[in-house]
Design a protein around this motif. Structure first.
Motif, PDB file in Angstrom:
ATOM      1  N   PRO A  99       0.805  -1.232   0.000  1.00 31.81           N
ATOM      2  CA  PRO A  99       0.000   0.000   0.000  1.00 31.81           C
ATOM      3  C   PRO A  99       0.835   1.279   0.000  1.00 31.81           C
ATOM      4  O   PRO A  99       0.339   2.345  -0.373  1.00 31.81           O
ATOM      5  CB  PRO A  99      -0.825  -0.132   1.291  1.00 31.81           C
ATOM      6  CG  PRO A  99      -0.975  -1.604   1.474  1.00 31.81           C
ATOM      7  CD  PRO A  99       0.340  -2.184   1.032  1.00 31.81           C
ATOM      8  N   ARG A 100       2.100   1.182   0.395  1.00 34.69           N
ATOM      9  CA  ARG A 100       2.998   2.354   0.331  1.00 34.69           C
ATOM     10  C   ARG A 100       3.401   2.674  -1.107  1.00 34.69           C
ATOM     11  O   ARG A 100       3.830   3.796  -1.399  1.00 34.69           O
ATOM     12  CB  ARG A 100       4.275   2.096   1.137  1.00 34.69           C
ATOM     13  CG  ARG A 100       4.096   2.014   2.633  1.00 34.69           C
ATOM     14  CD  ARG A 100       5.442   1.728   3.288  1.00 34.69           C
ATOM     15  NE  ARG A 100       6.441   2.737   2.938  1.00 34.69           N
ATOM     16  CZ  ARG A 100       7.742   2.495   2.830  1.00 34.69           C
ATOM     17  NH1 ARG A 100       8.213   1.269   3.010  1.00 34.69           N
ATOM     18  NH2 ARG A 100       8.580   3.468   2.520  1.00 34.69           N
ATOM     19  N   LEU A 101       3.290   1.690  -1.990  1.00 34.40           N
ATOM     20  CA  LEU A 101       3.710   1.857  -3.379  1.00 34.40           C
ATOM     21  C   LEU A 101       2.562   2.500  -4.147  1.00 34.40           C
ATOM     22  O   LEU A 101       1.561   1.853  -4.471  1.00 34.40           O
ATOM     23  CB  LEU A 101       4.088   0.502  -3.981  1.00 34.40           C
ATOM     24  CG  LEU A 101       4.658   0.492  -5.396  1.00 34.40           C
ATOM     25  CD1 LEU A 101       5.889   1.374  -5.501  1.00 34.40           C
ATOM     26  CD2 LEU A 101       4.996  -0.936  -5.815  1.00 34.40           C
ATOM     27  N   ARG A 102       2.701   3.790  -4.463  1.00 35.04           N
ATOM     28  CA  ARG A 102       1.598   4.584  -5.015  1.00 35.04           C
ATOM     29  C   ARG A 102       1.577   4.513  -6.540  1.00 35.04           C
ATOM     30  O   ARG A 102       1.830   5.477  -7.251  1.00 35.04           O
ATOM     31  CB  ARG A 102       1.704   6.018  -4.518  1.00 35.04           C
ATOM     32  CG  ARG A 102       1.696   6.123  -2.982  1.00 35.04           C
ATOM     33  CD  ARG A 102       1.951   7.521  -2.510  1.00 35.04           C
ATOM     34  NE  ARG A 102       0.851   8.413  -2.870  1.00 35.04           N
ATOM     35  CZ  ARG A 102       0.926   9.737  -2.808  1.00 35.04           C
ATOM     36  NH1 ARG A 102       2.061  10.328  -2.454  1.00 35.04           N
ATOM     37  NH2 ARG A 102      -0.107  10.486  -3.136  1.00 35.04           N
ATOM     38  N   VAL A 103       1.257   3.324  -7.026  1.00 38.98           N
ATOM     39  CA  VAL A 103       1.128   3.098  -8.469  1.00 38.98           C
ATOM     40  C   VAL A 103      -0.351   3.182  -8.826  1.00 38.98           C
ATOM     41  O   VAL A 103      -1.191   2.531  -8.197  1.00 38.98           O
ATOM     42  CB  VAL A 103       1.681   1.715  -8.860  1.00 38.98           C
ATOM     43  CG1 VAL A 103       1.456   1.454 -10.351  1.00 38.98           C
ATOM     44  CG2 VAL A 103       3.171   1.622  -8.534  1.00 38.98           C
ATOM     45  N   TYR A 104      -0.677   3.993  -9.819  1.00 40.43           N
ATOM     46  CA  TYR A 104      -2.081   4.172 -10.171  1.00 40.43           C
ATOM     47  C   TYR A 104      -2.328   3.865 -11.647  1.00 40.43           C
ATOM     48  O   TYR A 104      -1.432   3.910 -12.485  1.00 40.43           O
ATOM     49  CB  TYR A 104      -2.537   5.609  -9.871  1.00 40.43           C
ATOM     50  CG  TYR A 104      -1.873   6.675 -10.728  1.00 40.43           C
ATOM     51  CD1 TYR A 104      -2.406   7.051 -11.959  1.00 40.43           C
ATOM     52  CD2 TYR A 104      -0.712   7.322 -10.295  1.00 40.43           C
ATOM     53  CE1 TYR A 104      -1.808   8.025 -12.748  1.00 40.43           C
ATOM     54  CE2 TYR A 104      -0.107   8.299 -11.069  1.00 40.43           C
ATOM     55  CZ  TYR A 104      -0.663   8.648 -12.289  1.00 40.43           C
ATOM     56  OH  TYR A 104      -0.049   9.604 -13.069  1.00 40.43           O
ATOM     57  N   LYS A 105      -3.584   3.531 -11.910  1.00 42.16           N
ATOM     58  CA  LYS A 105      -4.058   3.386 -13.289  1.00 42.16           C
ATOM     59  C   LYS A 105      -4.921   4.594 -13.629  1.00 42.16           C
ATOM     60  O   LYS A 105      -5.728   5.042 -12.802  1.00 42.16           O
ATOM     61  CB  LYS A 105      -4.891   2.115 -13.441  1.00 42.16           C
ATOM     62  CG  LYS A 105      -4.130   0.821 -13.277  1.00 42.16           C
ATOM     63  CD  LYS A 105      -5.056  -0.371 -13.515  1.00 42.16           C
ATOM     64  CE  LYS A 105      -4.309  -1.681 -13.389  1.00 42.16           C
ATOM     65  NZ  LYS A 105      -5.183  -2.856 -13.639  1.00 42.16           N
ATOM     66  N   LEU A 106      -4.749   5.121 -14.819  1.00 41.43           N
ATOM     67  CA  LEU A 106      -5.619   6.198 -15.291  1.00 41.43           C
ATOM     68  C   LEU A 106      -6.883   5.579 -15.859  1.00 41.43           C
ATOM     69  O   LEU A 106      -6.820   4.712 -16.732  1.00 41.43           O
ATOM     70  CB  LEU A 106      -4.919   7.021 -16.375  1.00 41.43           C
ATOM     71  CG  LEU A 106      -3.906   8.069 -15.912  1.00 41.43           C
ATOM     72  CD1 LEU A 106      -3.256   8.709 -17.124  1.00 41.43           C
ATOM     73  CD2 LEU A 106      -4.559   9.130 -15.046  1.00 41.43           C
ATOM     74  N   LYS A 107      -8.030   6.005 -15.365  1.00 34.44           N
ATOM     75  CA  LYS A 107      -9.302   5.472 -15.828  1.00 34.44           C
ATOM     76  C   LYS A 107     -10.135   6.588 -16.443  1.00 34.44           C
ATOM     77  O   LYS A 107     -10.162   7.723 -15.936  1.00 34.44           O
ATOM     78  CB  LYS A 107     -10.069   4.847 -14.662  1.00 34.44           C
ATOM     79  CG  LYS A 107      -9.392   3.614 -14.062  1.00 34.44           C
ATOM     80  CD  LYS A 107      -9.480   2.435 -15.012  1.00 34.44           C
ATOM     81  CE  LYS A 107      -8.945   1.165 -14.366  1.00 34.44           C
ATOM     82  NZ  LYS A 107      -9.090   0.004 -15.259  1.00 34.44           N
ATOM     83  N   HIS A 108     -10.843   6.261 -17.508  1.00 32.03           N
ATOM     84  CA  HIS A 108     -11.684   7.237 -18.196  1.00 32.03           C
ATOM     85  C   HIS A 108     -13.006   6.572 -18.540  1.00 32.03           C
ATOM     86  O   HIS A 108     -13.033   5.569 -19.253  1.00 32.03           O
ATOM     87  CB  HIS A 108     -10.999   7.760 -19.462  1.00 32.03           C
ATOM     88  CG  HIS A 108      -9.656   8.372 -19.195  1.00 32.03           C
ATOM     89  ND1 HIS A 108      -9.494   9.687 -18.845  1.00 32.03           N
ATOM     90  CD2 HIS A 108      -8.424   7.826 -19.191  1.00 32.03           C
ATOM     91  CE1 HIS A 108      -8.213   9.936 -18.650  1.00 32.03           C
ATOM     92  NE2 HIS A 108      -7.547   8.818 -18.852  1.00 32.03           N
ATOM     93  N   LYS A 109     -14.103   7.107 -18.006  1.00 33.15           N
ATOM     94  CA  LYS A 109     -15.426   6.549 -18.245  1.00 33.15           C
ATOM     95  C   LYS A 109     -16.302   7.575 -18.959  1.00 33.15           C
ATOM     96  O   LYS A 109     -16.136   8.786 -18.787  1.00 33.15           O
ATOM     97  CB  LYS A 109     -16.078   6.132 -16.920  1.00 33.15           C
ATOM     98  CG  LYS A 109     -15.416   4.927 -16.246  1.00 33.15           C
ATOM     99  CD  LYS A 109     -16.109   4.585 -14.947  1.00 33.15           C
ATOM    100  CE  LYS A 109     -15.550   3.305 -14.335  1.00 33.15           C
ATOM    101  NZ  LYS A 109     -15.940   2.121 -15.123  1.00 33.15           N
TER     102      LYS A 109
END
Length: 495
Positions: free
Chosen positions: A370-380
């Protein structure tokens, strides 16, 4: 030419000078090329030896050697070893079954060349003791001897050393360098250490270190770089043979990069910053690569920048090992596909890198990730179904029926008519939602969204009078970040 096997790869981390031996009758083979790749990763100097020159027809021997020399020069031209010396020899004229009286050819010249190329590197005795062991055997009445090369620090008689994979600590009883007894040794020395009460069958090869100086890790954050000769893409969730420390184990990878505005930042190869945010990648990005999976629109533009020739200067991978490994921090990591047919004309080495941070907790998925702040970009994308009042509309087609819309409350949505709205709440149980428009709907938008009545239909056509025309479609778009390791599954507005 030594075969490239999993047990041979760890030795790549202790090379000062590389001797690449080529069968002059065959030239570069797949394994020769792989050894050259390892050389580019792990060392600065190379000497090429063209062996078996005695098998060439005597009348054409010199011409054949010159031809192969030119081929090798061309091969090395675009590597760090451009201009490396190339020397012909016949180490065993006539082959292994030839009489011992056959003298080797070119060996004195090779020794002279190696002597001229070798420089004594600067050694640093400070830091914790770490030694790579390549052989372990017992001597009756003496104890168990571990031979290898000191990678860092120093060791003296009477010091305690640890075999970290076994959690065993023993005292140094005696030491030798090239059959000569010594009382101490430092980084770079070849050394034999004798200890007592240790079964040599427990350690064929591995690491010996100062007690408690190495740690066992179940996963690691690695700065990675693709090996250009590897065919195909490097996909997230793929499994590779991971060579780290003195072990080769299977591992699953997840690639990530800086956020798009950090693509041009200077690479950092001695630490990893957990305070920064990072962009999830379906595959390692390189020129010409295409994202394997995106949500369309802006995601394609941002994640697919590599296809336009713009790649991040540094990329990372989370490597999850199938079994724990013991290794020093900042050690070399090599990812390979060693199960590929050894005779296939393809490079099995996929990527290399530096281990920046190891995750020691067996339950790292809950305690550390949870410390690893990797995100996915989402577009709806959805549509406005109807107007409630001047400041509220009902939207649909943005979420599935089973979606927990509460996770999205407070996120901003854009209307195709120009207004900015905020998701206020769910509306019913079918995936619809209420949007608050802080600035209110413009008169033009209200006109577009307000239903009009149909004209009275002709008799006999079955048309009813006074039915509202369908509302002209107004699109809604939502952009947000979803953090891969966020256990609360929170959504954060994308800029």
């Amino acid at each position: 030419m030594v075969e490239l096997e999993p047990s041979a790869l760890p030795g790549a981390q202790i090379i000062d000078l590389m001797v690449l031996v080529i069968d002059v009758t065959k030239g570069m083979q797949t394994q020769s090329a792989e050894c050259l790749v390892i050389g580019q990763i792990a060392c600065q100097k190379l000497v090429v030896v063209l062996n078996k020159t005695d098998l060439l027809p005597e009348g054409k021997r010199q011409a054949a050697i010159e031809k192969m020399t030119k081929k090798m020069q061309k091969t090395l031209e675009h590597t760090r070893f451009r201009g490396a010396p190339i020397i012909p020899v016949a180490a065993r004229p006539g082959g292994p079954d030839a009489p011992e009286t056959e003298a080797p050819q070119g060996i004195p010249e090779l020794i002279e060349l190696l002597t001229s190329q070798i420089s004594i590197p600067r050694r640093d005795p400070s830091g914790p003791f770490l030694m790579s062991v390549d052989h372990c055997f017992s001597i009756k009445g003496q104890g168990t001897v571990m031979t290898g090369t000191i990678l860092s620090g120093s060791v003296s008689l009477g010091d305690s050393v640890e075999i970290p994979t076994l959690k065993v600590v023993r005292k140094v009883k005696s030491m030798q360098m090239f059959h000569t007894p010594v009382t101490s040794a430092v980084q770079g020395d070849r050394l034999g250490i004798c200890v007592t009460q240790f079964d040599p069958k427990l350690l064929e090869r591995g690491l010996v270190c100062a007690p408690e100086s190495l740690h066992t890790v179940h996963a690691a954050v690695v700065s990675v770089e693709k090996i250009p000769y590897f065919r195909g893409s490097l996909q997230t969730k793929a499994k590779f043979h991971i060579t780290v420390g003195h072990e080769t184990v299977m591992g699953r990878v997840m690639f990530f990069s800086p956020a798009p505005d950090g693509f041009d930042h200077e690479p950092v190869l001695d630490s990893f910053d957990f305070s920064q945010e990072y962009l999830f990648q379906e595959q390692y990005l390189c020129p010409g690569s295409v994202p394997a999976e995106t949500d369309g629109g802006e995601a394609d533009r941002r994640v697919g920048q590599a296809s336009e020739g713009r790649c991040p200067r540094q990329q990372w991978a989370l490597v999850e090992f199938e079994k724990p490994v013991t290794c020093p921090r900042l050690c070399l990591v090599i990812g390979s596909r060693l199960d590929t047919d050894i005779h296939a004309n393809t490079c099995r080495l996929a990527f290399h890198g530096i281990l920046l941070h190891g995750l020691e907790d067996k339950n790292y998925a809950e305690s550390a990730l949870p410390r690893l702040r990797v995100y996915k970009l989402k577009h709806k994308h959805g549509i406005v179904e109807r107007v409630m009042d001047d400041y509220s509309v009902i939207g649909r087609s943005l979420f599935k029926k089973e979606t927990n819309i509460q996770l999205f409350v407070g996120l901003k949505v854009h209307l195709s008519t120009g207004e900015l709205g905020v998701i206020a709440s769910a509306f019913g149980q079918s995936g619809k939602f209420k949007v608050h428009i802080p600035g209110g709907l413009s008169p033009e938008s209200k006109k577009i969204l307000t239903p009009t009545l149909k004209k009275r239909g002709r008799a006999g056509r079955g048309e009813e009078a006074g039915q509202p025309e369908p509302v002209q479609h107004v699109a809604l778009s939502l952009s947000f970040k979803r953090y891969v390791f966020d256990t609360h599954k929170r959504m954060v507005q994308s800029p």
